[in-house]
Design a protein around this motif. Structure first.
Motif, short mmCIF file in Angstrom:
data_model
loop_
_atom_site.label_atom_id
_atom_site.label_comp_id
_atom_site.label_asym_id
_atom_site.label_seq_id
_atom_site.Cartn_x
_atom_site.Cartn_y
_atom_site.Cartn_z
N ASN A 149 0.83 -1.22 0.00
CA ASN A 149 0.00 0.00 0.00
C ASN A 149 0.86 1.26 0.00
O ASN A 149 0.55 2.25 -0.69
N ALA A 150 1.94 1.23 0.78
CA ALA A 150 2.82 2.40 0.85
C ALA A 150 3.49 2.64 -0.49
O ALA A 150 3.64 3.80 -0.93
N GLU A 151 3.89 1.57 -1.16
CA GLU A 151 4.53 1.71 -2.46
C GLU A 151 3.54 2.23 -3.51
O GLU A 151 3.90 3.03 -4.38
N VAL A 152 2.30 1.76 -3.43
CA VAL A 152 1.27 2.23 -4.35
C VAL A 152 1.06 3.73 -4.16
O VAL A 152 0.98 4.50 -5.13
N TYR A 153 0.97 4.15 -2.90
CA TYR A 153 0.74 5.57 -2.62
C TYR A 153 1.91 6.43 -3.13
O TYR A 153 1.70 7.47 -3.76
#
Length: 708
Positions: A149-153
């Motif tokens: 999720n952090a990488e997507v954001y």
């Protein structure tokens, strides 16, 4: 079948019916009760189920104040308006943006410093929240598949272009600045949104509209205030800002003590040394919330109490005068002899009560050549070590007497000592003649100290043959170590034990040749701080008892009154670290030598102190040294030093003064000029206070007589 059995069978159905009837009644009552709970009290009970009473926040309190020995405030707290944000559980970025937009209607966040602090990421996060659906589509499902999720954001933010975040209005930038502060907040921990330049109107508007601003509060905060300006500030230290919070490298330690990550803590000096006393007890508020994070109640479970107040040993009236003296003499030397003193930048002075270890004044003035300004650098009395020159000769003579290599009154003729492969050791004057242990101090004979050093290494030839190699055994280094051990008894080369986070213990020179011990014996090899020199001086003045120098005198509990000290919590007693292993007779001989330095015509400080009414004693010092930059020698210079105490018979003060890297020409002897004025100022101030005290006593007696 008998009549008895028939009767029994007839009774069985009746009992079963009765049992069913009772069960029916019980179920009816239960259903009725459930109906009451569900219909009449269902909402209240549901709310009760959703309650949690486990959320507690701790509100910071003002730090304790710092006073001088006379009860004058040195460090105070200055109250100021503050806007804070305490986020409930479960709050989302969209919620913070909405709150920031509302808050921007009530406060201004448009100063240049704040707007400059807005980063590219802050802009992108703001633009993302306004255009979430559009931006999310810029990243394909295949790209997201193996991302967290952090990488997507992060990848999504990277798809936002520079052009899209360039044309924000001033109002939008204010919203971004506010949201930036809101984003820093931890759950149920107050985060300062604005506490600089909060106007009374802003404060009032926020206070009147708290119902529209969930989590926002209008409260008061504080900053440290220094009534005496910059004097002593480098030793008083500083505290972190809320933005800095607790130091990352000590986070676990601070959190275990109940700190929050954004708490301000002492980061240097006495603020750091006495953090546990100054921090105070936080006010603890227990919040009642629903499971979705809605705040429905609060209760104070621990009353806050500001930190304890510290009383220092420092006399600020005297401290200010010492600072003025030190700066004046440093400035005079630099402006009067600019070429000679082109590397002179510091003047350092420590004044201590030799019997108690109370530090009365600690002064350091630094000349910033780039800006042409003089600034407080009192910390250098603890951090900067230099070769001090002949002021150490008292320790050298005592080492010689106690080790037995010289006897009381033993004489040597002052003629240069020339050891092979070693620069000749000669005194500052060729006319000193024959000197003994006392007159060698009075006239500052380098040669006498050289013979002590040679004898401690096992070399006993006198006079020493010119250019002859020393006839030493393989253990000559033991003599060097023995002298250093004697020095350490005075605190030279070891910790003074001072109550301060950091202090230098000086540097030991790398022993290569026996001749280096001769130079160590005259203070031109190992290095010491001004604080170490002050402790050494106090030890001789105090008949051989080395006391721990200390800043803290008392600790007091805080009270509501802002103008007086509360009850005594603790006090600091005199701590004797050691008694030097030297006889009283030998100590008295060195004391007499120090007295003659100041009070007899042949003394090296007689010209400045010979007519002093304060019965002083001490020792002058000059160390030949050089200035190096990037490994290159720039110039030959000198370190000038002076130590002293007064009165000679019952010492009240001892002092050490050091000015490193002065010119090599005879000009404006800064330490002696400073030392003379320090003595005059101390005793003049004492006389003035004694007179005022006598007048107050007479006034009180007169008033009592009139009342009778």
């Amino acid at each position: 079948m008998s009549k008895k059995k028939k009767k029994k069978r007839a009774q069985l159905p009746f009992r079963i019916n009765m049992l069913f009837f009772v069960v029916f009644l019980l179920f009816s009552v239960l259903i009725l009760q459930l109906g009451v709970v569900q219909i009449l009290n269902g909402e209240d009970f549901q709310q009760e189920i959703e309650r949690t009473n486990l959320d507690t926040t701790k509100i910071p309190v003002p730090r304790g104040k710092i006073y001088d020995r006379n009860g004058d405030v040195i460090v105070d707290n200055e109250a100021l308006y503050s806007i804070t944000y305490t986020p409930p559980k479960g709050v989302q970025a969209e919620d913070r943006l909405e709150l920031a937009e509302t808050l921007a209607e009530y406060i201004k966040m448009d100063d240049e410093k704040t707007l400059k602090g807005i980063t590219e990421r802050n802009r992108k996060e703001y633009w993302y929240l306004l255009n979430k659906e559009e931006v999310d589509e810029r990243l394909s499902a295949e790209e997201k598949e193996n991302m967290s999720n952090a990488e997507v954001y992060q990848a999504t933010l990277e798809r936002i272009t520079e052009d899209e975040i360039q044309d924000f209005s001033k109002q939008e930038l204010e919203v971004i600045a506010i949201k930036k502060e809101l984003d820093k907040a931890y759950s149920l921990t107050p985060q300062i949104v604005k506490n600089e330049n909060v106007t009374a109107e802003e404060y009032a508007r926020i206070a009147e509209n708290l119902d529209k601003l969930p989590g926002i509060n209008a409260t008061t905060d504080w900053n440290r205030k220094y009534p005496y300006g910059s004097s002593l500030t480098s030793l008083l230290g500083s505290i972190t800002t809320q933005e800095q919070g607790i130091p990352a490298e000590e986070e676990a330690n601070y959190l275990s003590k109940g700190y929050s990550r954004n708490d301000r803590v002492g980061r240097s000096g006495l603020e750091q040394q006495y953090e546990d006393l100054l921090r105070g007890r936080k006010e603890q508020i227990q919040y009642t919330t629903t499971k979705n994070g809605t705040l429905i109640g609060s209760e104070t479970i621990v009353e806050g109490e500001r930190g304890k107040d510290l009383v220092l040993t420092i006399d600020m009236e005297f401290q200010e005068e010492v600072d003025k003296i030190v700066q004046k003499e440093l400035q005079t030397a630099i402006t009067k002899y600019p070429h000679t003193n082109r590397y002179l930048e510091d003047a350092l002075a420590v004044v201590i009560d030799p019997q108690t270890g109370d530090l009365l004044a600690v002064s350091g003035i630094h000349y910033d050549r780039k800006n042409g300004e003089y600034e407080d650098a009192a910390f250098k009395t603890l951090s900067d070590a230099h070769e001090p020159g002949s002021v150490v000769k008292g320790a050298t003579v005592l080492a010689g007497l106690q080790s037995g290599v010289i006897t009381p009154g033993q004489s040597f003729y002052d003629s240069p000592i020339k050891i092979a492969a070693t620069p000749a050791l000669r005194s500052w004057s060729t006319g000193l003649g024959t000197v003994n242990d006392i007159t060698a101090l009075q006239k500052s004979s380098n040669v006498y100290m050289g013979y002590i050093a040679l004898k401690m290494m096992g070399e006993n030839r006198y006079p020493y043959p010119e250019n002859a190699p020393p006839s030493l055994n393989d253990n000559w280094r033991q003599g060097f170590q023995e002298m250093r051990n004697y020095y350490r008894q005075f605190g030279l080369g070891s910790s003074t034990g001072i109550d301060f986070p950091h202090e230098s213990t000086g540097l030991e020179g790398n022993i290569v040749t026996p001749g280096q011990l001769m130079y160590n014996a005259i203070g031109q090899f190992d290095t010491y701080t001004t604080m170490q020199l002050a402790q050494y001086t106090a030890t001789i003045a105090n008949d051989g008892y080395r006391v721990r120098p200390h800043f803290l005198k008392e600790v007091h509990d805080p009270i509501a009154s802002q103008d007086e000290l509360g009850p005594l919590y603790s006090s600091v007693n005199t701590e004797v670290l050691n008694r030097i292993q030297m006889s009283d007779d030998n100590i008295q001989r060195v004391q007499d030598g120090f007295r003659q330095v100041f009070q007899t015509p042949n003394g090296t400080a007689y010209s400045n102190f010979g007519n002093s009414p304060y019965n002083p004693a001490g020792k002058t010092g000059t160390a030949e040294t050089a200035v190096y930059r990037d490994g290159q020698k720039l110039a030959d210079t000198r370190n000038l030093a002076l130590i002293g105490y007064a009165p000679f018979d019952e010492p009240e003060i001892a002092f050490a003064i050091l000015t490193p890297f002065t010119g090599t020409e005879n000009n404006h002897n800064i330490p002696q000029q400073i030392g003379k004025q320090i003595l005059e100022t101390y005793f003049d101030l004492k006389e003035e206070r004694d007179r005022a005290s006598d007048e107050d006593s007479e006034q009180e007696e007169t008033e009592e007589e009139e009342q009778e």
